[in-house]
Design a protein around this motif. Sequence first.
Motif, PDB file in Angstrom:
ATOM      1  N   ASN A 162       0.854  -1.178   0.000  1.00 56.22           N
ATOM      2  CA  ASN A 162       0.000   0.000   0.000  1.00 56.22           C
ATOM      3  C   ASN A 162       0.897   1.238   0.000  1.00 56.22           C
ATOM      4  O   ASN A 162       2.076   1.161   0.379  1.00 56.22           O
ATOM      5  CB  ASN A 162      -0.905   0.015   1.233  1.00 56.22           C
ATOM      6  N   PRO A 163       0.372   2.395  -0.400  1.00 60.39           N
ATOM      7  CA  PRO A 163       1.207   3.607  -0.397  1.00 60.39           C
ATOM      8  C   PRO A 163       1.858   3.889   0.952  1.00 60.39           C
ATOM      9  O   PRO A 163       3.024   4.283   1.011  1.00 60.39           O
ATOM     10  CB  PRO A 163       0.211   4.710  -0.776  1.00 60.39           C
ATOM     11  N   VAL A 190       0.522   1.916   8.651  1.00 56.36           N
ATOM     12  CA  VAL A 190       0.811   0.495   8.434  1.00 56.36           C
ATOM     13  C   VAL A 190       0.145  -0.350   9.518  1.00 56.36           C
ATOM     14  O   VAL A 190      -0.446  -1.406   9.238  1.00 56.36           O
ATOM     15  CB  VAL A 190       2.334   0.260   8.408  1.00 56.36           C
ATOM     16  N   GLN A 191       0.210   0.106  10.762  1.00 54.85           N
ATOM     17  CA  GLN A 191      -0.403  -0.644  11.861  1.00 54.85           C
ATOM     18  C   GLN A 191      -1.924  -0.712  11.713  1.00 54.85           C
ATOM     19  O   GLN A 191      -2.545  -1.714  12.077  1.00 54.85           O
ATOM     20  CB  GLN A 191      -0.047   0.002  13.200  1.00 54.85           C
ATOM     21  N   ALA A 192      -2.526   0.343  11.171  1.00 56.52           N
ATOM     22  CA  ALA A 192      -3.985   0.398  11.045  1.00 56.52           C
ATOM     23  C   ALA A 192      -4.524  -0.658  10.093  1.00 56.52           C
ATOM     24  O   ALA A 192      -5.723  -0.967  10.123  1.00 56.52           O
ATOM     25  CB  ALA A 192      -4.417   1.783  10.571  1.00 56.52           C
ATOM     26  N   LYS A 227      -9.230  -0.140   2.865  1.00 60.43           N
ATOM     27  CA  LYS A 227      -8.722  -1.281   3.639  1.00 60.43           C
ATOM     28  C   LYS A 227      -8.651  -0.943   5.130  1.00 60.43           C
ATOM     29  O   LYS A 227      -9.040  -1.749   5.985  1.00 60.43           O
ATOM     30  CB  LYS A 227      -7.338  -1.684   3.127  1.00 60.43           C
ATOM     31  N   ILE A 228      -8.141   0.236   5.438  1.00 60.55           N
ATOM     32  CA  ILE A 228      -8.045   0.646   6.844  1.00 60.55           C
ATOM     33  C   ILE A 228      -9.434   0.794   7.447  1.00 60.55           C
ATOM     34  O   ILE A 228      -9.699   0.340   8.571  1.00 60.55           O
ATOM     35  CB  ILE A 228      -7.252   1.967   6.962  1.00 60.55           C
ATOM     36  N   SER A 240      -6.483   6.213  -7.029  1.00 58.71           N
ATOM     37  CA  SER A 240      -7.107   4.913  -6.771  1.00 58.71           C
ATOM     38  C   SER A 240      -6.302   4.092  -5.767  1.00 58.71           C
ATOM     39  O   SER A 240      -6.876   3.370  -4.938  1.00 58.71           O
ATOM     40  CB  SER A 240      -7.257   4.131  -8.077  1.00 58.71           C
ATOM     41  N   ASP A 241      -4.963   4.190  -5.809  1.00 58.57           N
ATOM     42  CA  ASP A 241      -4.135   3.460  -4.843  1.00 58.57           C
ATOM     43  C   ASP A 241      -4.347   3.995  -3.429  1.00 58.57           C
ATOM     44  O   ASP A 241      -4.416   3.229  -2.459  1.00 58.57           O
ATOM     45  CB  ASP A 241      -2.657   3.573  -5.227  1.00 58.57           C
ATOM     46  N   LEU A 242      -4.439   5.307  -3.309  1.00 55.02           N
ATOM     47  CA  LEU A 242      -4.683   5.911  -1.998  1.00 55.02           C
ATOM     48  C   LEU A 242      -6.084   5.569  -1.491  1.00 55.02           C
ATOM     49  O   LEU A 242      -6.274   5.301  -0.299  1.00 55.02           O
ATOM     50  CB  LEU A 242      -4.513   7.429  -2.082  1.00 55.02           C
TER      51      LEU A 242
END
Length: 653
Positions: free
Chosen positions: A168-169, A281-283, A198-199, A190-192
């Motif tokens: 992910n970014p 990243v943790q989220a 996801k989060i 779109s990537d963001l």
Amino acid sequence: MKKILGLDLGSSSIGWALVNEGANDEEKSSIIKLGVRVNPLTVDEAQNFEKGKSITTNADRTLKRGMRRNLQRYKQRREALVEVLKKHEFITAGTLMSEQGNKTTFETYRLRAKAVEEEISLEEFARVLLMINKKRGYKSSRKAKGDEDGVLIDGMDVAKKLYDEDLNPGELCLQLLEAGKKTLPDFYRSDLQDEFDKIWNFQKQFNPESFCDTAKEEVRGKNRTQTWTILSKYFVWTEGDSVWNNEEARTEERIKEYKLVGIKRTTKGYEQKLENYRWRVQALSEQLNPEIIAIVLQEINGQISASSGYLGAISDRSKELFFNHQTVGQSLMSELDKNPNGSLRNKVFYRQDYLDEFNTIWEKQSLYHKELTVELKKEIRDIIIFYQRRLKSQKGLISTCEFEQREIIVEKDGKRKTKIIGCKVIPRSHPLFQEFKIWQTLNDVEVYVADRRTKRKQDRKSTTLFSDTEDILLVEGKRYLYQEEKELLAKELFVRENMKKAEVLKLLFEDPKELDLNFKQIDGNRTGFALFSAYSKMIEKYGYESVNFKNSADEIIEKLQIIFADLGWNTELFSIDLSKDDKELEKQPYFRLWHLLYSFEGDNTPTGNGKLIEALMRLCSVEKEYASVLANVSFQEDYGSLSAKAIKKYYLI
């Protein structure tokens, strides 16, 4: 008798009067004629005028005229295409080009998508060509900049890395920051958005009421501030707290309700940036406090907002075509399959995407139809559908230098006319003009002294620069700068955008508080500052500390030379000798870099600067990602009042 024309200039009208004024008592004054010319403003125009916006009253008319021209050019392309198709017997005069009959809606779209993989008839192929001719895609112009349209994202390499490594970014940014990188790449919207979803979906399992679909839709597309405001309405949660009960001598569990109020951050700058990405990243895999999640979503939405806009959406669609292995026609047809009532309006793609689709369809259909020759392909593609006329040159509007011009007599249509020829004026961003502008200002700088006697700062490298002889400044209380002082100041201004009065005095004198200048600010070399700012971004992107423009010019250039040499980059980009002849001047890397960035208009690559980046890579010996930084440099527009020849001849001697 005198004739006098009087004008009364107002914001929306001009009053005028032509009168005869008597020169003596015998002559009688009279009004010959008078009148008023009113330019009425609409409500919007009046508001723009009051706010100081540079919007002309003819802007709307110009816009509509451009629309009429585009429509007329499209019709001309269509007529030419139909004529060629008839000539090669793809269609006849009676061929129906529109959809007709039951269940024929979107039939041409289906044929367009089908033509990529299967055979279609020549008549159907003609319909596909006419559809492609109608909308040819967005062709980028490097010099056309509009903040309201957003920016083009050239992040295909980054998108491929995300796809290949399943990142992910936020995860990629954390890797780069932990590796010592100071700058981060641009991402497609779109990537963001995928990372945001996801989060959101992962955290929803822990607090479904706060992470409801209503809140998600409301926060979609909002900026950082708006995101926080919306989330504060929905993020309400409870937490258990252990409390000691003295009366019953036992520990009790109490439920307390919390609302989003913000948390006090103990980190700043780079450390806070690193912490933000660690939370992102943790989220994705851990339950986090809603206060932290709000910060994470706020940061992601801020990035999405920055990559949005008309141009950002075009970049994103092009990226989707690449990863879905689709053409424009296939993408549009898939949208219609999902929702037949959906709108395809403003679904714009790059011009290159349409070209790729044309080539793919032609190559496929040429396997089934011998009529589709290479010559016919070039005629239809390059001369008719995708022909792009060059913009009309505006060089004739550039003024002629007043010192390097002369009049000649020319004969046209049997009439003799006077014509002015000579050297054209120089662009303001030209290195020669920037140097001329600095010295023109330095020659007018005057230093004033107060009551106390001051001494100029001693130069350790020169015994004559600041001698102990009595200074005229101490005698008369003011003077112009000495030549040595001008040269010292000019060297500093070469890498700066400007210098404040206090900075100038501190540079030249021991006790600047007792002195004053007749300039509050001295403008520097804007071209040089733009280039050195780009150099700073390049080394920062590699992992070095950025340039501190408060340091001296020698320190700045020395630092860049050392870093560029270590990286194998061209180290001759930091200075220019303007005293050389034109041919020798144009060979210097600094001048070649300026001229390349100034003169390049665009190419046929999706972002419009692909060829420019390649040229910069060769000139500066840098990799693509660093050449892209230079490609985004923009210079001051407009022209000066003198030619390069006049400046070198009369001023910079």
